[in-house]
Design an enzyme around this catalytic site. Structure first.
Site, PDB file in Angstrom:
ATOM      1  N   PRO A 128      14.320  -3.085 -13.228  1.00  0.00           N
ATOM      2  CA  PRO A 128      13.702  -1.851 -12.742  1.00  0.00           C
ATOM      3  C   PRO A 128      14.402  -1.139 -11.582  1.00  0.00           C
ATOM      4  O   PRO A 128      13.878  -1.038 -10.469  1.00  0.00           O
ATOM      5  CB  PRO A 128      12.303  -2.314 -12.337  1.00  0.00           C
ATOM      6  CG  PRO A 128      12.496  -3.737 -11.938  1.00  0.00           C
ATOM      7  CD  PRO A 128      13.552  -4.270 -12.861  1.00  0.00           C
ATOM      8  N   CYS A 129      15.554  -0.567 -11.863  1.00  0.00           N
ATOM      9  CA  CYS A 129      16.273   0.194 -10.840  1.00  0.00           C
ATOM     10  C   CYS A 129      15.529   1.474 -10.469  1.00  0.00           C
ATOM     11  O   CYS A 129      15.765   2.046  -9.400  1.00  0.00           O
ATOM     12  CB  CYS A 129      17.701   0.492 -11.277  1.00  0.00           C
ATOM     13  SG  CYS A 129      17.853   1.262 -12.891  1.00  0.00           S
TER      14      CYS A 129
END
Length: 164
Positions: A128-129
């Site tokens: 989850p950047c």
């Protein structure tokens, strides 16, 4: 290498699998970097791993899943792998800034390098950047400057941010 197309609320996601691992996710038909680098053409086929990836993405976008349980693999430097592990540890519904990630990996001066590693994440959403935002809660680049995608993901997870 095999791939599938998943229709998400933010457009089509192309998911690439190799030897039982999800290795890349791209948006709206962008070419796969991994297969291009290796000179291998991916075959469109619904493998068990890709079917499971689509199922888990469905659950995520419906709000029924907060973490992914998929075999993931991406190649990077030890530093990049450290950053990606830190991204994966950010809980659903929470955000961090680049300085937070730098502190987490024990390298508080590496803020710009964190940004570069974040951009090289081949598994957006799954790693989850999108949960990394500016210190002032503003949006920062995402998947080649596609901040509208980041907005959708942050809104889905109810993470507060500021549009500039």
């Amino acid at each position: 290498m095999y791939y599938t197309v998943y229709t998400a609320p933010l457009g089509e996601l192309y998911i690439l699998e190799n030897e039982g691992f999800v290795i890349e996710v791209t948006f709206d038909g962008e070419p796969f970097v991994v297969s291009k680098q290796q000179g291998i053409s991916a075959i469109k086929e619904e493998t068990p791993v890709l079917v499971e990836a689509k199922k888990q993405l469905d659950e995520y976008f419906k709000g029924d899943r907060q973490t992914f349980d998929l075999p993931l693999k991406q190649a990077g430097t030890p530093f990049q792998e450290q950053v990606w592990a830190a991204l994966s540890a950010i809980p659903y519904g929470e955000s961090r800034n680049y300085a937070d990630i730098a502190k987490t990996i024990g390298n508080p001066k590496a803020v710009r390098a964190i940004g570069q590693a974040n951009r090289r994440n081949a598994l957006p959403i799954l790693v989850p950047c999108h949960r990394v935002i500016g210190k002032d809660r503003s949006l920062t680049g995402y998947a080649g400057s596609k901040t509208e995608i980041k907005e959708v993901l942050l809104e889905l997870e109810r993470i507060p941010f500021i549009k500039k």
